[in-house]
Structure formats: C-alpha cells, structure tokens
Design an enzyme around this catalytic site. Structure first.
Site, PDB file in Angstrom:
ATOM      1  N   CYS A 277      90.217  67.531  22.965  1.00  0.00           N
ATOM      2  CA  CYS A 277      89.468  68.687  23.480  1.00  0.00           C
ATOM      3  C   CYS A 277      90.346  69.616  24.314  1.00  0.00           C
ATOM      4  O   CYS A 277      90.313  70.837  24.093  1.00  0.00           O
ATOM      5  CB  CYS A 277      88.254  68.244  24.286  1.00  0.00           C
ATOM      6  SG  CYS A 277      87.778  66.542  24.070  1.00  0.00           S
ATOM      7  N   ARG A 306      94.254  55.263  22.810  1.00  0.00           N
ATOM      8  CA  ARG A 306      93.340  54.806  23.848  1.00  0.00           C
ATOM      9  C   ARG A 306      93.660  53.381  24.218  1.00  0.00           C
ATOM     10  O   ARG A 306      94.032  52.583  23.344  1.00  0.00           O
ATOM     11  CB  ARG A 306      91.885  54.876  23.367  1.00  0.00           C
ATOM     12  CG  ARG A 306      91.403  56.286  23.252  1.00  0.00           C
ATOM     13  CD  ARG A 306      89.926  56.368  22.949  1.00  0.00           C
ATOM     14  NE  ARG A 306      89.592  57.760  22.677  1.00  0.00           N
ATOM     15  CZ  ARG A 306      88.423  58.185  22.275  1.00  0.00           C
ATOM     16  NH1 ARG A 306      87.438  57.331  22.104  1.00  0.00           N
ATOM     17  NH2 ARG A 306      88.218  59.466  22.053  1.00  0.00           N
ATOM     18  N   GLN A 324      91.398  61.049  14.687  1.00  0.00           N
ATOM     19  CA  GLN A 324      90.037  61.579  14.651  1.00  0.00           C
ATOM     20  C   GLN A 324      89.909  62.674  13.605  1.00  0.00           C
ATOM     21  O   GLN A 324      90.816  63.460  13.400  1.00  0.00           O
ATOM     22  CB  GLN A 324      89.672  62.193  16.006  1.00  0.00           C
ATOM     23  CG  GLN A 324      89.281  61.190  17.046  1.00  0.00           C
ATOM     24  CD  GLN A 324      88.550  61.855  18.217  1.00  0.00           C
ATOM     25  OE1 GLN A 324      87.768  62.790  18.041  1.00  0.00           O
ATOM     26  NE2 GLN A 324      88.810  61.368  19.410  1.00  0.00           N
ATOM     27  N   ASP A 326      88.397  65.472  13.919  1.00  0.00           N
ATOM     28  CA  ASP A 326      87.826  66.123  15.099  1.00  0.00           C
ATOM     29  C   ASP A 326      87.602  67.621  14.896  1.00  0.00           C
ATOM     30  O   ASP A 326      88.282  68.254  14.074  1.00  0.00           O
ATOM     31  CB  ASP A 326      88.805  65.926  16.275  1.00  0.00           C
ATOM     32  CG  ASP A 326      88.116  66.062  17.617  1.00  0.00           C
ATOM     33  OD1 ASP A 326      86.876  66.213  17.641  1.00  0.00           O
ATOM     34  OD2 ASP A 326      88.825  66.004  18.644  1.00  0.00           O
ATOM     35  N   HIS A 328      86.134  71.134  17.544  1.00  0.00           N
ATOM     36  CA  HIS A 328      85.421  71.667  18.702  1.00  0.00           C
ATOM     37  C   HIS A 328      84.864  73.021  18.317  1.00  0.00           C
ATOM     38  O   HIS A 328      85.607  73.878  17.829  1.00  0.00           O
ATOM     39  CB  HIS A 328      86.363  71.736  19.910  1.00  0.00           C
ATOM     40  CG  HIS A 328      86.759  70.363  20.359  1.00  0.00           C
ATOM     41  ND1 HIS A 328      87.890  69.732  19.909  1.00  0.00           N
ATOM     42  CD2 HIS A 328      86.122  69.481  21.168  1.00  0.00           C
ATOM     43  CE1 HIS A 328      87.943  68.517  20.425  1.00  0.00           C
ATOM     44  NE2 HIS A 328      86.891  68.332  21.189  1.00  0.00           N
ATOM     45  N   LYS A 412      75.389  62.975  23.796  1.00  0.00           N
ATOM     46  CA  LYS A 412      75.823  63.060  22.403  1.00  0.00           C
ATOM     47  C   LYS A 412      74.860  62.373  21.452  1.00  0.00           C
ATOM     48  O   LYS A 412      74.071  61.509  21.863  1.00  0.00           O
ATOM     49  CB  LYS A 412      77.227  62.486  22.239  1.00  0.00           C
ATOM     50  CG  LYS A 412      77.438  61.142  22.886  1.00  0.00           C
ATOM     51  CD  LYS A 412      78.907  60.731  22.778  1.00  0.00           C
ATOM     52  CE  LYS A 412      79.091  59.329  23.271  1.00  0.00           C
ATOM     53  NZ  LYS A 412      80.025  58.526  22.576  1.00  0.00           N
ATOM     54  N   HIS A 458      81.508  69.095  20.567  1.00  0.00           N
ATOM     55  CA  HIS A 458      82.571  68.216  20.060  1.00  0.00           C
ATOM     56  C   HIS A 458      81.939  67.456  18.903  1.00  0.00           C
ATOM     57  O   HIS A 458      80.842  66.928  19.063  1.00  0.00           O
ATOM     58  CB  HIS A 458      82.993  67.160  21.079  1.00  0.00           C
ATOM     59  CG  HIS A 458      83.366  67.672  22.428  1.00  0.00           C
ATOM     60  ND1 HIS A 458      84.607  67.429  22.977  1.00  0.00           N
ATOM     61  CD2 HIS A 458      82.675  68.365  23.357  1.00  0.00           C
ATOM     62  CE1 HIS A 458      84.652  67.955  24.189  1.00  0.00           C
ATOM     63  NE2 HIS A 458      83.489  68.524  24.449  1.00  0.00           N
TER      64      HIS A 458
HETATM   65  C1  TSB Z   1      84.495  64.203  18.930  1.00  0.00           C
HETATM   66  N1  TSB Z   1      86.188  64.503  22.300  1.00  0.00           N
HETATM   67  C2  TSB Z   1      85.353  63.890  21.298  1.00  0.00           C
HETATM   68  C3  TSB Z   1      85.635  64.508  19.940  1.00  0.00           C
HETATM   69  O1  TSB Z   1      85.751  65.909  20.042  1.00  0.00           O
HETATM   70  C4  TSB Z   1      85.629  62.377  21.287  1.00  0.00           C
HETATM   71  O2  TSB Z   1      86.755  61.973  21.445  1.00  0.00           O
HETATM   72  N2  TSB Z   1      84.580  61.605  21.083  1.00  0.00           N
HETATM   73  S1  TSB Z   1      84.610  59.998  21.029  1.00  0.00           S
HETATM   74  O3  TSB Z   1      85.231  59.483  22.202  1.00  0.00           O
HETATM   75  O4  TSB Z   1      83.270  59.567  20.774  1.00  0.00           O
HETATM   76  O5  TSB Z   1      85.514  59.571  19.834  1.00  0.00           O
HETATM   77  C5  TSB Z   1      85.235  60.049  18.537  1.00  0.00           C
HETATM   78  C6  TSB Z   1      85.051  58.933  17.543  1.00  0.00           C
HETATM   79  O6  TSB Z   1      86.227  58.135  17.489  1.00  0.00           O
HETATM   80  C7  TSB Z   1      83.958  57.927  17.880  1.00  0.00           C
HETATM   81  O7  TSB Z   1      82.707  58.408  17.482  1.00  0.00           O
HETATM   82  C8  TSB Z   1      84.378  56.720  17.063  1.00  0.00           C
HETATM   83  O8  TSB Z   1      83.882  56.793  15.757  1.00  0.00           O
HETATM   84  C9  TSB Z   1      85.890  56.839  17.007  1.00  0.00           C
HETATM   85  N3  TSB Z   1      86.595  55.861  17.888  1.00  0.00           N
HETATM   86  C10 TSB Z   1      86.502  55.771  19.223  1.00  0.00           C
HETATM   87  N4  TSB Z   1      87.288  54.774  19.694  1.00  0.00           N
HETATM   88  C11 TSB Z   1      87.896  54.231  18.614  1.00  0.00           C
HETATM   89  C12 TSB Z   1      88.836  53.160  18.439  1.00  0.00           C
HETATM   90  N5  TSB Z   1      89.308  52.487  19.468  1.00  0.00           N
HETATM   91  N6  TSB Z   1      89.249  52.863  17.182  1.00  0.00           N
HETATM   92  C13 TSB Z   1      88.782  53.564  16.125  1.00  0.00           C
HETATM   93  N7  TSB Z   1      87.915  54.579  16.236  1.00  0.00           N
HETATM   94  C14 TSB Z   1      87.464  54.912  17.454  1.00  0.00           C
HETATM   95 ZN    ZN Z   2      86.335  66.574  22.097  1.00  0.00          ZN
END
Ligand code: TSB
Ligand code: ZN
Length: 587
Positions: A277, A306, A324, A326, A328, A412, A458
């Site tokens: 983001c 992460r 992702q 992703d 925005h 969300k 997002h």
């Molecule tokens: C959607 N900022 C938002 C983005 O713009 C975001 O990061 N959202 S999130 O934290 O929900 O992460 C997005 C998606 O990443 C989650 O819905 C999930 O499907 C996936 N995700 C999250 N953590 C993991 C992980 N450790 N391993 C694999 N996929 C993951």
């Molecule tokens: Zn985001």
C-alpha cells in the site's frame, strides 16, 4: 469433515478423552506436568511437560494402551468445586496449574476440578460420568509446542487425539483423515514437482519449480487480463522501503510484529515490505488528480515478506515470502459503493471460473477494545463498517461478521476456504481504508476546484499466488483443468518402432498450435506408460496405433476415464483449443 468442537456431544467426550490421555501419561511418566488440553475442530490435544523427554511415534501406542486399560477399569469422573485459595493449595507443586489459577478472576468463586481414580485435573467441564464410555479413540500425532506459543518458553510435548461414540464413526473419520492427507498440497506439490523448500533458503520460503511456475504464469496472465479489462494500471515497485515509509503509513506502529527486522545500508534504514500500500500511495501522489480521473486502480503482482511463526508456515499456504495479486483503488467517497461492488463481482466471477463453490464471506471488523492494533477513530470505523454492510446487503451476498479480524487501517470483506488439513484461511480480500490516504496526504481536485481526500480500497482477488495455488492443488487434487495443466496432452505410440514417427509429428503439430504436449515414446510397455500419464494427472492421453497412423487420426482418453474417443487431428486440436480458451473446469 465434522467439526468436533462445535458438536456438543463430541465436544464433551473429546474433552474427557483429553483427561484420559493425561492420566495415562501420568501413569507412564510420573514426572509429567500438564498445561492445557483443549477440544479443537479435529478432536483434542494436551500440552505436557515431560522434562527432557521428547516423544517418538512409538510412544503413542503405549499411551493408547494405558488409556484403554484405565477406561476398562471404568472409574467414575467426579466434579469438585474449590475456592481460589483451595485450588492454589491443591496444585501448589504444579507451576502450570498455578499459572492458570493465578490468572483466574478473584470473583470467580467456583473453580472446579475433576477426579477419575488416581488423577485429578483442574477443569471447567463438563465431562462424561465415567471413563468407561471412552472406548473409540485414537491418538493421531505428536509435536513440540512452546508453552503459551512463545518461542522463548520451554518446548512442551503436544499429543493430538480424537474420540467418537462408535467404532464406525471413528473409522470413518480416520479414513477421511487419510484422504485429506492425500489431497494435501504439500504432498501433491512434491509428487508433481510443483515447488520445493530448502533449509539453506529458509523456512517459509518455497521455490517454485518449472511445472509450478508454469501454473503460476497462467494464473498471472488470467488475472492480469481481467484487471486490465476493468481499467487497472499495473506497476512494478521495489520489495523494500525505508522505515520512514512504514512510519508514515502506520505499519511501523501497528504491524511491526509481522515484519522482518530493519536492515541498515549506508545511512538508510530499510525493511522488507509486508504490504504494498505505501508504495502505491506514492505512485498515486506522483501527480495531481482531478475528480474526473477517479477511480484510479493501481495493480501489482507484488512480493512481500512477513514474519510468520515457524510453527505456522505451511507449504505454499502460509509463507514468509509471498506474491500478492494486489491492487489499490483510489476513489471518491461517492464511488465507494460502486467500486466495492465491482470487486465483489470480480471475486464471484473468478470463483465461478475455477469452479470453487465451498467458501464463505467474512466481514472482518475491528475489536473496539484493542487500541494498540487499531487506530483510534470511532467515527471513521463506524462509517467504514456500515458502508461495507450496506453494499453487501444490497448485493444480497451472504456473510458472517468477525470482530478483531480487520486490518489496522480498516474493515474488510474476506473469503474463507478450508484447506485439506488445518484451519480455515483467507483467500480473497477487499478492504476499505479512510486512514492511509490521510497519512500520505493524498488529494484530488473536486468540481469546485477544492482539494479533497480520496478513499482507498485494498483488494487481492487470489490473495497471494502462493496461497491460491495451494488451494487449487487441493481443490483439483493435482488434476488441473486443461488450461492450467503443465502437460496438457501426453502422446503415447503403442510401439515406438511402428508409430513413433507419427506420434512425433502429432506432438510437434500440437506444440505448434500452442498446446503443451509431450511425447512418451520410451521403450516401456504401453500399460506402464498409460499408468504413468494417469499418475501425472495429464488431462488428455493420446494413444496412437496402426489405425490412427493409417487414417491420420488420434485416439484419446480423459484423465480418470477408461473410454477412448477417436477424432480427426484437426477436430482434436479445435476441441482442445476451445476447452483451453473457455477455461473449462470438469467436476
Ligand atoms: C490487499 N494491503 C492489503 C492488500 O492491498 C493486504 O496486504 N491485505 S492482507 O494482509 O489481507 O493480505 C492479502 C492476502 O494475502 C490475504 O488475503 C491472504 O490471502 C494472503 N496472505 C496473507 N498472509 C499470507 C501468508 N503468510 N502466506 C500466503 N498468503 C498470505
Ligand atoms: Zn494494501
């Protein structure tokens, strides 16, 4: 599979069975001390301190045998109620139980414990009346588990088990468990060489092998085209940012425990990004925007890092390095509803394309009391949460609400699915955010020439390519639809000597048409090669004998079917191309 925790009867007998397990462990290892033994969706477990002893698989049958013996003996299970002082006195030699008791509310006048024969455990209950009824149980597995889930604490031994009322139910459950293991994407991923991990790369850092990468490419192309058609603009941005960037966004204060630690390069302090983001906010801010330009949709297939606990990482499903899908979306306040709807429609559309039917929408709200995780602005939260509810109700989408699951910047809508093994996970997500645009001082110029703040949505349709692929492997059990299959056609001449050349020509022709075809003209028996194509789960197996060679035709079998169909070459190619274009899912 049945959810044992939510089934009242099974919940009680599994809870009682956890006590039975503890009693048996105490008989076999008198030094054992017990932490907690809760009922979970899959049965129960107990966390036990066995001193220096680490359990091995051979230990479980011995414990089971002792459990059977105790159950047969048939002691009654008796409840006692105690005051907090009495409880503290009774368990004075047990640091784990003392920890539990000392954290109990002083006003909670009744603390209960349950005794069966020579064993007493602190417990709220309820339990069955006698251990006699605990006949049909099985210890499933064991693992290490840090006390209170904290890696700084001692590693305890965790034993998992399950208990049913009848033998038939138990056997049925064990069989389902075996089937689930067969579907586990980690097993199929290894068999089909889709991905690998290596300790030198690190935990939670899978490597996508060529076949897996091919599937991912197809997924990327698929969603890219959809997004492009919906007016998204895709960017590439670095997977690091400075600490200041994440201080500006608020991640540094609200998301730090999920981030890799900072690294210093010259005078700059960097972090591996956990989310994209902030980068996209800066892309938006790169130029002035008029109200007429909005919505602006910035997409990226973006790599994030992460921190996930080492016990939580799992194949491609929960990784520490992820990509992702992703985007925005920068919208005016009057566009929130419409844009949010378009995202939900896209999610529904994609799930339909993949034939995914088993999923739930979860409206993830903040926990009002958690001021640390969620920024403190009641009005903003109320507004955002109500807006999402409104749109969902208008669309007639069924959902359930979950407090404490929101992102730190806003509520969300998540899509939850159930993996073959383990608890539910989120795939798609769509999040409403009034905060980040303010923190980055984003603006657009309205029709009166005044500066206004946009709202950000997002969204990630696949979530991550990692998790979506894990899910897809389990959904399809490794038999991917033709458009995704790494090998779409396996061409097998009955004998390489007589039809080898013809088979080679057919394979070449298919390849020229853009179809992923492979020739298996090895000097192996036909049956063997056919079986191998089945094991590889190739959707089409083409078998070429003299008939086919003479008539310039092909005969094929679909994966999992015995029937053979013969077609002209052109007909076959058209059939395949049509199926690939339509992305047909056979269920
Ligand atoms: C959607 N900022 C938002 C983005 O713009 C975001 O990061 N959202 S999130 O934290 O929900 O992460 C997005 C998606 O990443 C989650 O819905 C999930 O499907 C996936 N995700 C999250 N953590 C993991 C992980 N450790 N391993 C694999 N996929 C993951
Ligand atoms: Zn985001």
């Amino acid at each position: 599979m049945i959810n044992i925790k939510e089934n009242e009867k099974l919940n009680i007998i599994n809870h009682s069975c956890a006590h039975l397990l503890a009693q048996a462990v105490k008989h076999l290892y008198p030094e054992a001390k017990f932490w907690v033994g809760p009922v979970i969706e899959e049965g129960f477990y107990y966390d036990i301190d066995l001193g220096d002893k680490t359990l091995t698989t051979e230990d479980l049958p011995k414990i089971e045998k002792e459990m059977k013996k105790i159950a047969k003996d048939g002691k009654r299970i008796i409840r006692h109620e105690l005051t907090k002082e009495e409880a503290l006195e009774m368990f004075k030699d047990d640091p784990y139980k003392l920890d539990l008791i000392s954290r109990m509310d002083d006003n909670e006048t009744t603390i209960s414990c349950y005794t069966q024969g020579d064993f007493t455990d602190l417990c709220r209950g309820p339990h069955v009346d006698t251990v006699k009824v605990l006949k049909h149980f099985k210890l499933i597995k064991h693992s290490g588990a840090y006390w209170k889930g904290d890696a700084k604490n001692k590693m305890l031994q965790r034993i998992y088990g399950v208990c049913f009322e009848t033998e038939a139910e138990l056997n049925n459950y064990l069989q389902e468990l075996e089937e689930a293991k067969e579907r586990d994407h980690r097993k199929i991923g290894k068999e089909q060489e889709l991905f690998m991990t290596h300790e030198l790369v690190g935990s939670g850092m899978p490597l996508w092998l060529p076949t897996g990468a091919l599937i991912r490419h197809e997924l990327e192309n698929y969603i890219y085209q959809k997004e492009e058609a919906m007016g998204y603009n895709h960017v590439y941005t670095p997977c690091v940012g400075t600490v200041d960037l994440y201080k500006t966004s608020g991640h540094w204060d609200h998301y730090k425990e999920n981030m890799f630690p900072m690294m210093k390069v010259d005078d700059e302090e960097f972090v591996l990004r956990p989310m994209n983001c902030p980068h996209h906010m800066l892309v938006y801010k790169n130029k002035m925007h008029s109200y007429r330009d909005l919505p602006i949709r910035i997409g990226e297939f973006a790599t994030d890092f992460r921190y996930e606990a080492s016990g939580a990482v799992k194949g491609l499903e929960r990784v520490r390095c992820m990509c992702q899908n992703d985007a925005h979306l920068f919208v005016r306040p009057d566009q929130i509803g419409e844009e949010f709807k378009r995202v939900v429609s896209l999610i529904l559309d994609v799930y339909k394309d993949f034939g995914i039917k088993d999923y739930k929408f979860r409206l993830s709200l903040r926990d009002k009391n958690d001021k640390e995780k969620y920024f403190d602005d009641d009005e903003m939260w109320e507004n955002a949460e109500n807006k999402l509810r409104e749109v969902l109700n208008e669309m007639g989408v069924e959902y359930f609400e979950a407090e404490g699951e929101a992102a730190f910047y806003g509520p969300k809508l998540d899509v939850e699915v159930k993996p073959a093994v383990g608890p539910e996970v989120t795939l798609s997500t769509c999040q409403l955010d009034f905060l980040l645009p303010r923190r980055f001082e984003l603006t657009y110029v309205d029709s009166n020439g005044e500066k206004q703040t946009p709202v950000v949505i997002h969204r990630a349709i696949f979530g991550t390519f990692d998790r979506f692929t894990a899910f897809l492997i389990e959904e399809t059990q490794g038999a991917f639809p033709t458009w995704l299959a790494p090998t779409q056609v396996e061409v097998i001449p009955v004998s390489s000597e007589f039809q080898g050349e013809y088979a080679g020509n057919v394979t070449e022709k298919l390849k020229q048409e853009g179809i992923r075809a492979e020739l298996d003209d090895r000097n192996e028996k036909l049956g063997y090669r056919l079986r191998e194509a089945q094991t590889k789960k190739v959707p089409y197996t083409v078998i070429l004998g003299d008939n086919e060679k003479q008539n310039n035709t092909i005969s094929y079998r679909l994966h999992g079917e015995k029937e053979t169909t013969t077609l002209e070459q052109e007909q076959f190619i058209n059939l395949l191309k049509e199926e690939i274009k339509k992305k047909t899912v056979r269920k």
